[in-house]
Design a protein around this motif. Structure first.
Motif, PDB file in Angstrom:
ATOM      1  N   GLU A  33       0.831  -1.207   0.000  1.00 49.26           N
ATOM      2  CA  GLU A  33       0.000   0.000   0.000  1.00 49.26           C
ATOM      3  C   GLU A  33       0.866   1.258   0.000  1.00 49.26           C
ATOM      4  O   GLU A  33       1.744   1.422   0.848  1.00 49.26           O
ATOM      5  CB  GLU A  33      -0.933   0.009   1.203  1.00 49.26           C
ATOM      6  N   PRO A  34       0.634   2.160  -0.945  1.00 43.35           N
ATOM      7  CA  PRO A  34       1.441   3.380  -1.024  1.00 43.35           C
ATOM      8  C   PRO A  34       1.009   4.424   0.004  1.00 43.35           C
ATOM      9  O   PRO A  34      -0.078   4.337   0.579  1.00 43.35           O
ATOM     10  CB  PRO A  34       1.164   3.877  -2.446  1.00 43.35           C
ATOM     11  N   ASP A  35       1.862   5.387   0.206  1.00 45.56           N
ATOM     12  CA  ASP A  35       1.540   6.552   1.020  1.00 45.56           C
ATOM     13  C   ASP A  35       1.040   7.630   0.067  1.00 45.56           C
ATOM     14  O   ASP A  35       1.824   8.241  -0.660  1.00 45.56           O
ATOM     15  CB  ASP A  35       2.783   7.032   1.759  1.00 45.56           C
ATOM     16  N   LEU A  36      -0.259   7.857   0.059  1.00 48.87           N
ATOM     17  CA  LEU A  36      -0.842   8.775  -0.914  1.00 48.87           C
ATOM     18  C   LEU A  36      -0.476  10.240  -0.664  1.00 48.87           C
ATOM     19  O   LEU A  36      -0.724  11.085  -1.518  1.00 48.87           O
ATOM     20  CB  LEU A  36      -2.365   8.605  -0.937  1.00 48.87           C
ATOM     21  N   TRP A  37       0.111  10.529   0.497  1.00 50.81           N
ATOM     22  CA  TRP A  37       0.602  11.882   0.754  1.00 50.81           C
ATOM     23  C   TRP A  37       1.923  12.141   0.034  1.00 50.81           C
ATOM     24  O   TRP A  37       2.284  13.284  -0.241  1.00 50.81           O
ATOM     25  CB  TRP A  37       0.797  12.103   2.260  1.00 50.81           C
ATOM     26  N   LYS A  38       2.638  11.048  -0.273  1.00 48.93           N
ATOM     27  CA  LYS A  38       3.978  11.195  -0.847  1.00 48.93           C
ATOM     28  C   LYS A  38       4.106  10.620  -2.253  1.00 48.93           C
ATOM     29  O   LYS A  38       4.922  11.091  -3.043  1.00 48.93           O
ATOM     30  CB  LYS A  38       5.007  10.494   0.054  1.00 48.93           C
ATOM     31  N   THR A  61     -19.997   0.071  -4.845  1.00 51.96           N
ATOM     32  CA  THR A  61     -18.861  -0.736  -5.269  1.00 51.96           C
ATOM     33  C   THR A  61     -17.536  -0.087  -4.857  1.00 51.96           C
ATOM     34  O   THR A  61     -17.468   1.116  -4.601  1.00 51.96           O
ATOM     35  CB  THR A  61     -18.873  -0.942  -6.793  1.00 51.96           C
ATOM     36  N   PHE A  62     -16.491  -0.923  -4.816  1.00 58.11           N
ATOM     37  CA  PHE A  62     -15.158  -0.438  -4.435  1.00 58.11           C
ATOM     38  C   PHE A  62     -14.161  -0.833  -5.510  1.00 58.11           C
ATOM     39  O   PHE A  62     -13.997  -2.015  -5.817  1.00 58.11           O
ATOM     40  CB  PHE A  62     -14.734  -1.033  -3.097  1.00 58.11           C
ATOM     41  N   SER A  63     -13.498   0.159  -6.103  1.00 57.77           N
ATOM     42  CA  SER A  63     -12.602  -0.091  -7.229  1.00 57.77           C
ATOM     43  C   SER A  63     -11.172   0.374  -6.994  1.00 57.77           C
ATOM     44  O   SER A  63     -10.315   0.147  -7.837  1.00 57.77           O
ATOM     45  CB  SER A  63     -13.135   0.605  -8.486  1.00 57.77           C
ATOM     46  N   CYS A  64     -10.900   1.044  -5.887  1.00 56.09           N
ATOM     47  CA  CYS A  64      -9.590   1.632  -5.670  1.00 56.09           C
ATOM     48  C   CYS A  64      -8.516   0.565  -5.501  1.00 56.09           C
ATOM     49  O   CYS A  64      -8.721  -0.430  -4.801  1.00 56.09           O
ATOM     50  CB  CYS A  64      -9.615   2.537  -4.442  1.00 56.09           C
ATOM     51  N   GLN A  65      -7.362   0.799  -6.135  1.00 56.92           N
ATOM     52  CA  GLN A  65      -6.235  -0.120  -6.012  1.00 56.92           C
ATOM     53  C   GLN A  65      -5.070   0.508  -5.251  1.00 56.92           C
ATOM     54  O   GLN A  65      -4.021  -0.116  -5.111  1.00 56.92           O
ATOM     55  CB  GLN A  65      -5.765  -0.553  -7.401  1.00 56.92           C
ATOM     56  N   ALA A  66      -5.268   1.721  -4.758  1.00 60.55           N
ATOM     57  CA  ALA A  66      -4.182   2.425  -4.081  1.00 60.55           C
ATOM     58  C   ALA A  66      -4.432   2.629  -2.596  1.00 60.55           C
ATOM     59  O   ALA A  66      -3.494   2.878  -1.836  1.00 60.55           O
ATOM     60  CB  ALA A  66      -3.935   3.779  -4.744  1.00 60.55           C
ATOM     61  N   ASN A  67      -5.676   2.530  -2.157  1.00 60.94           N
ATOM     62  CA  ASN A  67      -6.006   2.737  -0.753  1.00 60.94           C
ATOM     63  C   ASN A  67      -6.889   1.589  -0.274  1.00 60.94           C
ATOM     64  O   ASN A  67      -7.797   1.166  -0.991  1.00 60.94           O
ATOM     65  CB  ASN A  67      -6.709   4.079  -0.552  1.00 60.94           C
ATOM     66  N   SER A  68      -6.639   1.099   0.914  1.00 66.46           N
ATOM     67  CA  SER A  68      -7.363  -0.069   1.407  1.00 66.46           C
ATOM     68  C   SER A  68      -8.620   0.275   2.195  1.00 66.46           C
ATOM     69  O   SER A  68      -9.316  -0.617   2.675  1.00 66.46           O
ATOM     70  CB  SER A  68      -6.437  -0.910   2.299  1.00 66.46           C
ATOM     71  N   ARG A  69      -8.945   1.563   2.303  1.00 63.89           N
ATOM     72  CA  ARG A  69     -10.101   1.954   3.109  1.00 63.89           C
ATOM     73  C   ARG A  69     -11.134   2.761   2.332  1.00 63.89           C
ATOM     74  O   ARG A  69     -12.322   2.490   2.412  1.00 63.89           O
ATOM     75  CB  ARG A  69      -9.636   2.750   4.343  1.00 63.89           C
ATOM     76  N   VAL A  70     -10.672   3.766   1.604  1.00 54.71           N
ATOM     77  CA  VAL A  70     -11.595   4.629   0.862  1.00 54.71           C
ATOM     78  C   VAL A  70     -11.057   4.826  -0.558  1.00 54.71           C
ATOM     79  O   VAL A  70      -9.879   4.591  -0.834  1.00 54.71           O
ATOM     80  CB  VAL A  70     -11.767   6.011   1.541  1.00 54.71           C
ATOM     81  N   HIS A  71     -11.938   5.273  -1.461  1.00 53.74           N
ATOM     82  CA  HIS A  71     -11.480   5.588  -2.807  1.00 53.74           C
ATOM     83  C   HIS A  71     -10.520   6.778  -2.762  1.00 53.74           C
ATOM     84  O   HIS A  71     -10.861   7.838  -2.234  1.00 53.74           O
ATOM     85  CB  HIS A  71     -12.677   5.932  -3.704  1.00 53.74           C
ATOM     86  N   CYS A  72      -9.323   6.580  -3.326  1.00 54.09           N
ATOM     87  CA  CYS A  72      -8.338   7.662  -3.294  1.00 54.09           C
ATOM     88  C   CYS A  72      -8.701   8.787  -4.262  1.00 54.09           C
ATOM     89  O   CYS A  72      -8.340   9.938  -4.065  1.00 54.09           O
ATOM     90  CB  CYS A  72      -6.949   7.121  -3.615  1.00 54.09           C
TER      91      CYS A  72
END
Length: 206
Positions: free
Chosen positions: A80-85, A179-190
């Motif tokens: 899982e990436p750090d979406l802040w960075k 539905t949930f489609s995000c591949q970058a965040n494990s909790r919410v849609h990024c």
């Protein structure tokens, strides 16, 4: 008489959810197959699948675990990436031979269960980077599986855009907003990864 008419490669995503309702509208008895390949968003994806899949199919969900294959992967789908960075692009989400792997697993489960029809909700996506994601690849794999086994791979949405699939979902009363489609965040849609961008664009076009 066999228990199932078809196997569906299922997730909590928009495309496979619409396909589940599409198969239900045709009266199909479906075995939903969920693949755990070590994705960091596994729990959210599976919990969403339980929430959005037609009730008729919920008790039949089969989970196959193959996560060890990608243990060393640096893909942002596994780590899982750090979406802040981190800036997330399609290249960051690449997993080698993912579609080949998934379709092979699905075909193997289907043949073991005496199911001849495998349904996948793959669509025409400009973001797909996998070498095993072209129409030519899918056609050749489908022909090989039929020639050397008993399974047919069906991709009814292959030439559709996500907006077109979402429109089908609305007509079938599928709960596409859940539905949930995000591949970058494990909790919410990024909201910024390719899957989120496609999903938001499709929902906004309705």
């Amino acid at each position: 008489m066999y228990k199932y008419d078809a196997l569906l490669m299922a997730s909590g995503g928009l495309d496979s959810t619409v396909m589940a309702y599409w198969l239900k509208s045709q009266g199909k008895k479906v075995l939903p197959l969920f693949i755990d390949y070590g994705q960091h968003f596994l729990k959210r994806e599976y919990d969403t699948l339980l929430q959005v899949i037609p009730n008729d199919y919920k008790d039949s969900i089969r989970v196959v675990r193959i996560g060890d294959i990608y243990n060393s992967s640096k893909s942002s789908m596994i780590k899982e990436p750090d979406l802040w960075k981190d800036d997330i692009t399609a290249e960051n989400l690449y997993l080698p031979y993912r579609n080949l792997l998934f379709l092979s697993v699905a075909a193997s489960v289907a043949q073991s269960e005496n199911i001849t029809e495998v349904y996948s909700a793959f669509i025409n996506s400009n973001h797909a980077k996998e070498i095993d994601c072209s129409k030519d690849f899918f056609d050749k794999l489908g022909s090989m599986l039929e020639e050397y086994g008993t399974v047919r791979i069906n991709m009814p949405f292959r030439d559709y855009s996500k907006s077109e699939v979402a429109d089908i979902g609305i007509k079938l009363k599928a709960p596409i907003s859940l539905t949930f489609s995000c591949q970058a965040n494990s909790r919410v849609h990024c909201g910024v990864c390719p899957n989120c961008v496609d999903r938001l664009s499709a929902l906004n076009s309705l």
